[in-house]
Each structure stands twice: as C-alpha cells, then as structure tokens.
Design an enzyme around this catalytic site. Structure first.
Site, PDB file in Angstrom:
ATOM      1  N   ASP A  34       0.820  -1.224   0.000  1.00  0.00           N
ATOM      2  CA  ASP A  34       0.000   0.000   0.000  1.00  0.00           C
ATOM      3  C   ASP A  34       0.848   1.266   0.000  1.00  0.00           C
ATOM      4  O   ASP A  34       0.457   2.276   0.583  1.00  0.00           O
ATOM      5  CB  ASP A  34      -0.956   0.016   1.210  1.00  0.00           C
ATOM      6  N   ALA A  42       1.304   3.195  -2.417  1.00  0.00           N
ATOM      7  CA  ALA A  42       0.828   4.062  -3.504  1.00  0.00           C
ATOM      8  C   ALA A  42       1.692   3.903  -4.761  1.00  0.00           C
ATOM      9  O   ALA A  42       1.962   4.856  -5.478  1.00  0.00           O
ATOM     10  CB  ALA A  42       0.771   5.525  -3.065  1.00  0.00           C
ATOM     11  N   LYS A  43       2.063   2.640  -5.023  1.00  0.00           N
ATOM     12  CA  LYS A  43       2.859   2.330  -6.221  1.00  0.00           C
ATOM     13  C   LYS A  43       2.099   2.668  -7.493  1.00  0.00           C
ATOM     14  O   LYS A  43       2.685   3.078  -8.488  1.00  0.00           O
ATOM     15  CB  LYS A  43       3.208   0.834  -6.264  1.00  0.00           C
ATOM     16  N   GLY A  80      -4.832  -4.234  -4.696  1.00  0.00           N
ATOM     17  CA  GLY A  80      -5.949  -3.434  -5.170  1.00  0.00           C
ATOM     18  C   GLY A  80      -5.580  -1.986  -5.154  1.00  0.00           C
ATOM     19  O   GLY A  80      -4.944  -1.527  -4.223  1.00  0.00           O
ATOM     20  N   HIS A  81      -5.900  -1.271  -6.211  1.00  0.00           N
ATOM     21  CA  HIS A  81      -5.759   0.169  -6.111  1.00  0.00           C
ATOM     22  C   HIS A  81      -6.843   0.902  -6.861  1.00  0.00           C
ATOM     23  O   HIS A  81      -7.460   0.387  -7.779  1.00  0.00           O
ATOM     24  CB  HIS A  81      -4.361   0.677  -6.498  1.00  0.00           C
ATOM     25  N   THR A  82      -7.041   2.106  -6.373  1.00  0.00           N
ATOM     26  CA  THR A  82      -8.078   2.949  -6.923  1.00  0.00           C
ATOM     27  C   THR A  82      -7.366   4.067  -7.674  1.00  0.00           C
ATOM     28  O   THR A  82      -6.474   4.695  -7.125  1.00  0.00           O
ATOM     29  CB  THR A  82      -8.886   3.548  -5.752  1.00  0.00           C
ATOM     30  N   GLN A 117       1.825  -5.721  -3.450  1.00  0.00           N
ATOM     31  CA  GLN A 117       2.228  -5.778  -2.034  1.00  0.00           C
ATOM     32  C   GLN A 117       3.581  -5.069  -1.867  1.00  0.00           C
ATOM     33  O   GLN A 117       3.922  -4.227  -2.668  1.00  0.00           O
ATOM     34  CB  GLN A 117       2.293  -7.228  -1.524  1.00  0.00           C
ATOM     35  N   SER A 155       5.809  12.660  -3.287  1.00  0.00           N
ATOM     36  CA  SER A 155       4.403  12.818  -3.651  1.00  0.00           C
ATOM     37  C   SER A 155       3.653  13.507  -2.511  1.00  0.00           C
ATOM     38  O   SER A 155       3.827  13.158  -1.341  1.00  0.00           O
ATOM     39  CB  SER A 155       3.800  11.445  -3.948  1.00  0.00           C
TER      40      SER A 155
HETATM   41  P1  IMP Z   1      -2.609 -12.820   1.364  1.00  0.00           P
HETATM   42  O1  IMP Z   1      -1.742 -12.159   0.353  1.00  0.00           O
HETATM   43  O2  IMP Z   1      -4.084 -12.625   1.120  1.00  0.00           O
HETATM   44  O3  IMP Z   1      -2.252 -14.262   1.576  1.00  0.00           O
HETATM   45  O4  IMP Z   1      -2.340 -12.108   2.779  1.00  0.00           O
HETATM   46  C1  IMP Z   1      -1.096 -12.260   3.459  1.00  0.00           C
HETATM   47  C2  IMP Z   1      -0.697 -10.959   4.129  1.00  0.00           C
HETATM   48  O5  IMP Z   1      -0.379 -10.000   3.135  1.00  0.00           O
HETATM   49  C3  IMP Z   1      -1.793 -10.318   4.988  1.00  0.00           C
HETATM   50  O6  IMP Z   1      -1.177  -9.656   6.078  1.00  0.00           O
HETATM   51  C4  IMP Z   1      -2.406  -9.282   4.063  1.00  0.00           C
HETATM   52  O7  IMP Z   1      -3.011  -8.235   4.770  1.00  0.00           O
HETATM   53  C5  IMP Z   1      -1.163  -8.826   3.318  1.00  0.00           C
HETATM   54  N1  IMP Z   1      -1.476  -8.283   1.994  1.00  0.00           N
HETATM   55  C6  IMP Z   1      -1.824  -8.948   0.879  1.00  0.00           C
HETATM   56  N2  IMP Z   1      -2.017  -8.108  -0.150  1.00  0.00           N
HETATM   57  C7  IMP Z   1      -1.768  -6.870   0.318  1.00  0.00           C
HETATM   58  C8  IMP Z   1      -1.761  -5.573  -0.281  1.00  0.00           C
HETATM   59  O8  IMP Z   1      -2.000  -5.388  -1.479  1.00  0.00           O
HETATM   60  N3  IMP Z   1      -1.434  -4.551   0.542  1.00  0.00           N
HETATM   61  C9  IMP Z   1      -1.101  -4.725   1.851  1.00  0.00           C
HETATM   62  N4  IMP Z   1      -1.087  -5.913   2.443  1.00  0.00           N
HETATM   63  C10 IMP Z   1      -1.415  -6.984   1.688  1.00  0.00           C
END
Ligand code: IMP
Length: 434
Positions: free
Chosen positions: A13, A15-16, A40-42, A227, A417
């Site tokens: 998160d 903000a890539k 996910g991003h908006t 991530q 930014s």
């Molecule tokens: P998973 O990727 O759903 O298996 O989650 C494993 C860990 O990665 C958890 O702590 C999630 O909250 C974190 N996580 C997965 N995707 C993201 C993301 O896009 N941003 C921040 N944390 C993430």
C-alpha cells in the site's frame, strides 16, 4: 534498454499505482509478475474512479500493453469481473491485455482452504490474509500434484480428468475439517471453469514469449510489484507475509524476463509505515498520532476495507528491503499526511530487550518481535503540502525529513508525492535531496 521496476519497500500500500501511472508515459508495457486479486488500487482519472486488482494500471492508458505474468495467481471470475467493469467504464482493451498460460488458477477449494486456515487457526496462527485464496493456490503450485494452470483450461478432456482427481482429494480433506463445507462436484466445477476459459480466450497467450519479443523489439517494460518487499515469502517477515516474491526478487521468476533488461529500480515508501493483517511492526503507533495518520492518509485496505495499522517510518526495514529489491532511487509518498505534527520520528536502529543494538533486519520472527525501535526525532511542519510543486517550495523541515529518509535508507530520493493527483508530484533535480 529502458525498463523499470517499481516495488514497495514496506508492507504494501505504498501508492505504487500512482508512480506506475506517471511512468506509463515512458514505457510501452506494464507487467504484473506475482500476487493476485489480494492487491488493489483505486485510480482517479478525469473524475472517474477505477478499481484495479489483477489488471495492471497501464490499462487506463490508451496504447499501453498489460501483461499478467506466469507468477500471478488468477481467479477467473475476479479477472472477468474486472474486465467487464472497466469495459463498461469505457476502457478499450483492444488487444492490450495478455494473460500468461503458465499462471496458476485459483479454484473454489482454495477459497475454502483459506477459510479453514484462517477460521480454525488459533489467534497466534491467524495471518490476517485477504481471503482471496492466494496462499492455497501457491501451495498447490509448489506442491505440483493439484496445481491448475491457465493453459490447462484449453485441454477440456485432460482438465476434467485432472479435476476429478483433485476434487476427490479436496472433498475428503475439506469435509473432514470444515464443518459447513459442501462437497464439490468435479463436473460442475469443470463446466464453470471451461466457460470462464472461453471468455478469457482472447487474452490468454504464451506471455513469456510475448515479453521476449517485446524486449527484442526494444519495448520499454514497467514491472509493477504488488504488495511490498517486507511481505515477500522469502525475504519478508515470515510467516506474516504473502505467498509470493513481492520484492524485486520475483521479477525474473514471475515473468520469464531476466532482470539484466531493467535499468531503473525504483523503491516506493510512504513517509510513514503501515501494515494490514497480522505480524510484527516495530514502529507501530497505538496513540492519537497513529489514528491521525490513519484518518488523514485514509489508511483502510482497498481490498478488505480493514483499518491499516500505522506507525513511524522504519529505516531499518526500508534499508533492508531497498537492498533486497536493488533500489537505486526512492519515491517518498504521502508526505502531505504528516503535516501538522509538531515532531516527526524515524526509527534509525533497533535494540533488543537488553539494549543491545540490532543493526540488521532480523530474519527470525522471535528476534524481530523482541526489537524496540531507536528513534530520531525531528521538527515537524504545519504547512499544507498538497499544493507544493517544487522541492524548493517545501518547508525546510519537510525537506530535511525527506533528505534524512534518503540518508537512512542509503539510496537517493528522486520523487516526492504530496497528494493522489498526478500533478501533486515533485521530481527532484540533481542535488535537491542532498
Ligand atoms: P494474502 O496475500 O491474502 O495471503 O495475505 C497475506 C498478508 O499480506 C496479509 O497480512 C495481508 O493483509 C497482506 N497483503 C496482501 N495483499 C496486500 C496488499 O496489497 N497490501 C497490503 N497488504 C497486503
């Protein structure tokens, strides 16, 4: 050669998406190489809000090709929903989306298996995943016997046979362990997935070969990490990580493109730190400053809506992940969120419970949990930064803060930014961040 890698250096998160969007002008193709719909991003363009999860942000830019590489795990209904929603919003896919036939497929049992581990786990084992079936799908990929790849969906006879064996195994496992699990019908699952396959057919290809040809034709690739590096399965805060190589380490494996084709390595950090889900977080704030950062930075998960844990910038962690991801420049995001704080703090080192200095990011969870951050405190600034467009117009305290981050990470800051809009970006000139 003018390919770039953009990865987060924290726990995601960072903000890539904004930086990827900005850099689209200098690239022809955006490549996702790991993760799935857990990202996910908006993105807001001309007052229209687009939600992206599996599809690279580049799809919003006409003429940019987007590749979902072999290292990504795909839940076909999620991908189709995304294509449909974006198409309805006017995004023209043309022949711009390319999905690897080597990518693994998230199947219904992966969602059930994730529920099993997350719901039946003791609090200590609870990872706080996004519950998108990401981990179980990667587990089957590595386990090989029960893996399903996108390309398998185009061989219906073998696919049905494969599914019969898998479903028989998964039904036995899941009915024994999940009290409310309804056994799956292999034929029904096969019908459903073969239908998805037909709808995805226009996009599916040998993406590795597509990318090799792109490199040969001097196309400029932009690798978009999902991530952050501290969630990397090998290099992150294991086991509180995601199941893929979310640092730059994943690029070669997840796309088939050797990293010697990349010459720009951008590490993205927030001006503070956040984390969503479980796991150690040495600089976490449990006070009103943490709440203020959450409120002003709108720190709630894009995929799950969960409030993100917030804390001070952690240089030990960022220095480590900048090394793992080979960052040669840093983008500092969301600097505006820290305005109005009398003081800002940065963890410059850790120490253990006996006050002994810990200079490197501990690889063992037990050791990391014992670490206390050693903070350096700096003056804050009151000014609203959202309208600032040049380095010299930033208040001195904010400039000092950014310079300090660069020094602590050991990598120069090239971008700052100060808001979500493209225009709210300061590109530093030679000497600015020194
Ligand atoms: P998973 O990727 O759903 O298996 O989650 C494993 C860990 O990665 C958890 O702590 C999630 O909250 C974190 N996580 C997965 N995707 C993201 C993301 O896009 N941003 C921040 N944390 C993430």
């Amino acid at each position: 050669m003018a390919s770039t890698c953009v990865v987060g250096l924290q726990w995601g998160d960072e903000a890539k998406g904004k930086i990827v969007d900005l850099l689209c002008d200098q690239h022809d193709t955006v490549v996702r190489y790991q993760g799935g719909a857990n990202a996910g991003h908006t993105v807001v363009v001309d007052a229209i809000t687009y939600k992206l999860s599996l599809i690279p942000t580049g799809i919003l830019r006409p003429g940019i090709a987007c590749v979902i590489g072999n290292g990504v795990v795909i839940h076909p209904p999620a991908l189709l929903r995304e294509v449909e929603t974006l198409s309805k919003q006017g995004v023209d896919f043309g022949d711009r989306l390319h999905v690897s036939d080597r990518a693994h497929v998230i199947m219904p049992w992966h969602l059930a298996e994730e529920r099993l581990t997350e719901e039946s786990a003791s609090a200590a084992d609870h990872l706080g995943t996004t519950r998108r079936g990401i981990g179980p799908c990667y587990r089957d990929k590595v386990g090989r016997v029960h893996g399903v790849r996108v390309g398998d969906l185009y061989h219906p006879r073998q696919f049905r046979e494969h599914l019969e064996r898998i479903v028989e195994f998964k039904n036995r496992l899941l009915t024994a362990m999940l009290p409310d699990f309804e056994p799956l019908d292999a034929n029904a699952v096969a019908d459903e997935y073969l239908d998805y396959a037909e709808r995805l057919r226009p996009y599916v290809c040998d993406a590795t070969s597509w990318l090799h040809n792109a490199v040969q034709s001097n196309r400029r690739l932009l690798f978009e990490g999902a991530q952050g590096s501290l969630l990397d399965i090998d290099h992150g805060s294991y086991p509180y990580v995601t199941s893929s190589n979310s640092s730059a380490a994943g690029i070669a494996a997840g796309s088939g493109i050797p990293t010697r084709h990349i010459d720009r390595w951008i590490g993205i950090v927030k001006a503070y730190t956040t984390r969503v889900g479980g796991g150690p977080f040495p600089t976490e704030l449990h006070d009103e400053i943490g709440e203020r950062i959450r409120r002003i930075g709108r720190e709630y998960g894009t995929v799950t809506g969960r409030p993100r844990r917030c804390g001070w910038f952690d240089s030990v962690a960022a220095r480590y992940s900048a090394r793992v991801s080979g960052s040669t420049e840093i983008a500092v995001m969301l600097l505006d969120v820290l305005s109005g704080l009398k003081e800002v703090r940065v963890a410059v080192a850790y120490e253990d419970e006996n006050g002994k200095a810990v200079n490197d990011m501990p690889g063992q969870l037990a050791n990391l949990e014992r670490c206390r951050p050693v903070f350096e405190t700096m003056p804050g600034w009151d000014d609203d930064l959202t309208g600032v467009r040049s380095w010299s117009d930033l208040p001195e305290a904010a400039r000092n803060y950014v310079k300090f981050l660069g020094k602590q990470i050991g990598v120069p800051v090239s971008i700052v930014s100060v808001g979500p809009e493209r225009s709210q970006t300061i590109v530093l000139k030679e000497g600015d961040g020194k």
